[in-house]
Design a protein around this motif. Structure first.
Motif, PDB file in Angstrom:
ATOM      1  N   LEU A  58       0.828  -1.206   0.000  1.00  0.00           N
ATOM      2  CA  LEU A  58       0.000   0.000   0.000  1.00  0.00           C
ATOM      3  C   LEU A  58       0.866   1.261   0.000  1.00  0.00           C
ATOM      4  N   LYS A  59       1.893   1.275   0.858  1.00  0.00           N
ATOM      5  CA  LYS A  59       2.784   2.433   0.919  1.00  0.00           C
ATOM      6  C   LYS A  59       3.551   2.595  -0.384  1.00  0.00           C
ATOM      7  N   GLY A  60       3.955   1.490  -0.980  1.00  0.00           N
ATOM      8  CA  GLY A  60       4.634   1.548  -2.276  1.00  0.00           C
ATOM      9  C   GLY A  60       3.743   2.135  -3.350  1.00  0.00           C
ATOM     10  N   ASN A  61       2.491   1.700  -3.376  1.00  0.00           N
ATOM     11  CA  ASN A  61       1.545   2.228  -4.364  1.00  0.00           C
ATOM     12  C   ASN A  61       1.289   3.725  -4.152  1.00  0.00           C
ATOM     13  N   GLU A  62       1.155   4.122  -2.896  1.00  0.00           N
ATOM     14  CA  GLU A  62       0.948   5.546  -2.591  1.00  0.00           C
ATOM     15  C   GLU A  62       2.146   6.377  -3.039  1.00  0.00           C
ATOM     16  N   ALA A  63       3.337   5.891  -2.738  1.00  0.00           N
ATOM     17  CA  ALA A  63       4.554   6.612  -3.130  1.00  0.00           C
ATOM     18  C   ALA A  63       4.671   6.685  -4.649  1.00  0.00           C
ATOM     19  N   MET A  64       4.362   5.596  -5.335  1.00  0.00           N
ATOM     20  CA  MET A  64       4.432   5.573  -6.799  1.00  0.00           C
ATOM     21  C   MET A  64       3.456   6.577  -7.391  1.00  0.00           C
ATOM     22  N   GLN A  65       2.243   6.614  -6.874  1.00  0.00           N
ATOM     23  CA  GLN A  65       1.226   7.540  -7.378  1.00  0.00           C
ATOM     24  C   GLN A  65       1.600   8.993  -7.125  1.00  0.00           C
ATOM     25  N   SER A  66       2.325   9.236  -6.039  1.00  0.00           N
ATOM     26  CA  SER A  66       2.722  10.615  -5.744  1.00  0.00           C
ATOM     27  C   SER A  66       4.009  11.005  -6.471  1.00  0.00           C
ATOM     28  N   GLY A  67       4.617  10.039  -7.181  1.00  0.00           N
ATOM     29  CA  GLY A  67       5.825  10.336  -7.940  1.00  0.00           C
ATOM     30  C   GLY A  67       7.120  10.116  -7.175  1.00  0.00           C
ATOM     31  N   ASP A  68       7.041   9.603  -5.963  1.00  0.00           N
ATOM     32  CA  ASP A  68       8.236   9.335  -5.166  1.00  0.00           C
ATOM     33  C   ASP A  68       8.696   7.904  -5.465  1.00  0.00           C
ATOM     34  N   ILE A  69       9.351   7.742  -6.593  1.00  0.00           N
ATOM     35  CA  ILE A  69       9.715   6.422  -7.100  1.00  0.00           C
ATOM     36  C   ILE A  69      10.717   5.715  -6.183  1.00  0.00           C
ATOM     37  N   GLU A  70      11.677   6.457  -5.650  1.00  0.00           N
ATOM     38  CA  GLU A  70      12.673   5.837  -4.764  1.00  0.00           C
ATOM     39  C   GLU A  70      12.017   5.236  -3.522  1.00  0.00           C
ATOM     40  N   SER A  71      11.094   5.976  -2.909  1.00  0.00           N
ATOM     41  CA  SER A  71      10.390   5.448  -1.733  1.00  0.00           C
ATOM     42  C   SER A  71       9.515   4.258  -2.112  1.00  0.00           C
ATOM     43  N   ALA A  72       8.874   4.346  -3.260  1.00  0.00           N
ATOM     44  CA  ALA A  72       8.049   3.232  -3.721  1.00  0.00           C
ATOM     45  C   ALA A  72       8.888   1.968  -3.848  1.00  0.00           C
ATOM     46  N   LEU A  73      10.069   2.116  -4.421  1.00  0.00           N
ATOM     47  CA  LEU A  73      10.956   0.974  -4.604  1.00  0.00           C
ATOM     48  C   LEU A  73      11.358   0.360  -3.266  1.00  0.00           C
ATOM     49  N   VAL A  74      11.637   1.193  -2.275  1.00  0.00           N
ATOM     50  CA  VAL A  74      11.983   0.695  -0.937  1.00  0.00           C
ATOM     51  C   VAL A  74      10.829  -0.123  -0.371  1.00  0.00           C
TER      52      VAL A  74
END
Length: 156
Positions: free
Chosen positions: A44-60
Motif C-alpha cells: 500500500l505504501k509503495g503504491n501511494e509513493a508511486m502515485q505521488s511520484g516518489d519512485i525511490e520510496s516506492a521501490l523501498v
C-alpha cells in the motif's frame, strides 16, 4: 457397576485426549496458513509513493514487501512494480530481472511482459523486447497494441 463406571471414565478420558489432540492439530495447521484480509502495508505504501511520484520510496516499500509472506498474486504484482520503478529510475537491467521474477510467479501476467519488453528494449535487446510485447499481446490483445504487432508473426 464399578466396571461400568471405570469403563465410562476411561472412554471419557480417551475422548478428551483425542479432542485435545484434534484441537492442537487444527491450531498447528491454521498457523501454517496465510490469510490476507487487506493488502500488505508495504505494498500500500509503495503504491501511494508511486502515485505521488516518489519512485525511490516506492521501490523501498516494494522491496520490503517481497521479503514478506505475500500471496502469490501479491508477490507477482510487487515484482512487477519493482520492475516499473527500476525502469523509471533508469535501471533497465534491474527492471528486467524484477519482471522476470514476476513472470516466474505468473506466466500469464501480461503487464510484466510489457514492462520487461520496455526494459529489454532499453538494453538493446530488440528481439527479446518484441517477444515480450507479442506474449503480452497474446495474453491481452485488448490492452496491448503497437507497431511491434507486425513483427510478431515473423518471430513466431
Amino acid at each position: 457397576m464399578n466396571n461400568t463406571l471405570a469403563t465410562n471414565r476411561m472412554f471419557l478420558w480417551a475422548s478428551l485426549v483425542l479432542l485435545a489432540l484434534g484441537i492442537w492439530a487444527a491450531e498447528a495447521q491454521a498457523q501454517t496458513q496465510v490469510f490476507h484480509i487487506t493488502q500488505d502495508r508495504a505494498l500500500l505504501k509503495g503504491n501511494e509513493a508511486m502515485q505521488s511520484g516518489d519512485i525511490e520510496s516506492a521501490l523501498v516499500h516494494y522491496r520490503k514487501a517481497v521479503g514478506k509472506d505475500l500471496t502469490a498474486k501479491e508477490r507477482t504484482m510487487a515484482f512487477n512494480s519493482i520492475c516499473a520503478a527500476e525502469f523509471v529510475l533508469g535501471n533497465a537491467e534491474a527492471a528486467a530481472e524484477a519482471c522476470t521474477a514476476a513472470i516466474e510467479g505468473d506466466n500469464g501476467y501480461w503487464k510484466a511482459f510489457v514492462n520487461r519488453g520496455n526494459a529489454r528494449k532499453a538494453l538493446g535487446d530488440r528481439e527479446g523486447a518484441i517477444a515480450d510485447y507479442c506474449r503480452a499481446h497474446d495474453l491481452r490483445p485488448s490492452q496491448v497494441s503497437g507497431t511491434f504487432e507486425a513483427w510478431c508473426d515473423a518471430l513466431g
